[in-house]
Scaffold this motif. Structure first.
Motif, PDB file in Angstrom:
ATOM      1  N   TYR A   7      -8.706  -5.136   7.286  1.00 46.06           N
ATOM      2  CA  TYR A   7      -9.958  -5.885   7.123  1.00 46.06           C
ATOM      3  C   TYR A   7     -10.123  -6.355   5.680  1.00 46.06           C
ATOM      4  N   VAL A   8      -9.858  -5.470   4.719  1.00 40.90           N
ATOM      5  CA  VAL A   8      -9.974  -5.827   3.305  1.00 40.90           C
ATOM      6  C   VAL A   8      -9.008  -6.956   2.960  1.00 40.90           C
ATOM      7  N   ALA A   9      -7.773  -6.860   3.466  1.00 41.03           N
ATOM      8  CA  ALA A   9      -6.771  -7.889   3.193  1.00 41.03           C
ATOM      9  C   ALA A   9      -7.210  -9.238   3.757  1.00 41.03           C
ATOM     10  N   GLU A  10      -7.783  -9.233   4.957  1.00 42.63           N
ATOM     11  CA  GLU A  10      -8.234 -10.478   5.574  1.00 42.63           C
ATOM     12  C   GLU A  10      -9.405 -11.084   4.798  1.00 42.63           C
ATOM     13  N   GLU A  11     -10.328 -10.229   4.351  1.00 39.04           N
ATOM     14  CA  GLU A  11     -11.472 -10.724   3.588  1.00 39.04           C
ATOM     15  C   GLU A  11     -11.033 -11.284   2.236  1.00 39.04           C
ATOM     16  N   LEU A  12     -10.072 -10.626   1.592  1.00 37.92           N
ATOM     17  CA  LEU A  12      -9.568 -11.114   0.312  1.00 37.92           C
ATOM     18  C   LEU A  12      -8.860 -12.448   0.476  1.00 37.92           C
TER      19      LEU A  12
END
Length: 206
Positions: A7-12
């Motif tokens: 999720y963090v990777a997608e948001e970044l």
């Protein structure tokens, strides 16, 4: 949504492709409609922004943008301002040192930050990168002013930063030379969020 690595990777990744839509639209229209005579003229105009400035002589769209930018954040109270200023005043020396080194210089030492700074160097010839770094330093010093949150200095300087970043993004978009696949959006939400996190660092005392 669970806070997972995916999720963090997608948001970044999404943030890396996003600028500041409101500021970007305004700057793009000003340039396309020849309301500002070139990017350097736009930068000079941005540099004249100050607290309590009369915007009645500006075209309607820039005036409205500046009015909205000067407004207090939703839900922000006078006690919030006092608490923030009290905290900053207590740790002013340490925080200023960290922001001026890890924050300002560290941001431009990141690969994308350094490339963005260098790529806008043509705006000032061979001294362009130094000129841009000097401008950033002056904005940073202005934000460090005592009482900046209450006298309008902080709001004016944040608005300057937003418009300068939008100008950089529009410069690259209109030049057709920026590698979006490799670098993402110039001065993206990912970059500015990272810088904001560093600038928000405060020293902790026992």
């Amino acid at each position: 949504m669970p806070l997972t690595a995916q999720y963090v990777a997608e948001e970044l990744e999404a943030a890396n492709k996003t600028g500041d839509p409101e500021a970007d639209t305004l700057v793009s229209d000003l340039i396309d409609n020849h309301e500002i005579d070139g990017v350097n003229a736009l930068f000079r105009t941005i540099g004249t922004l100050k607290p309590g400035q009369d915007h009645s002589g500006l075209p309607p769209r820039p005036a409205e943008f500046l009015k909205n930018a000067e407004a207090e954040p939703p839900g922000w109270s006078a006690s919030d301002v006092r608490a923030a200023e009290k905290s900053f005043d207590r740790h002013r020396g340490e925080v200023s040192m960290l922001q001026g080194t890890v924050g300002l210089i560290g941001t431009y030492l990141s690969p994308t930050g350094a490339f963005t700074l260098r790529s806008t160097g043509r705006l000032g010839g061979v001294n362009g990168p130094g000129r841009r770094l000097s401008q950033s330093s002056r904005l940073f010093i202005g934000m460090d002013k005592k009482g900046a949150m209450t006298d309008g200095t902080l709001a004016a300087n944040v608005t300057k930063v937003r418009l300068v970043h939008a100008s950089v993004r529009q410069l690259h978009e209109k030049s057709g030379e920026w590698d979006y696949e490799k670098w993402g959006e110039p001065v993206s939400q990912k970059d500015t969020t990272g810088a904001a996190c560093v600038f928000s660092t405060r020293s902790c005392r026992p």
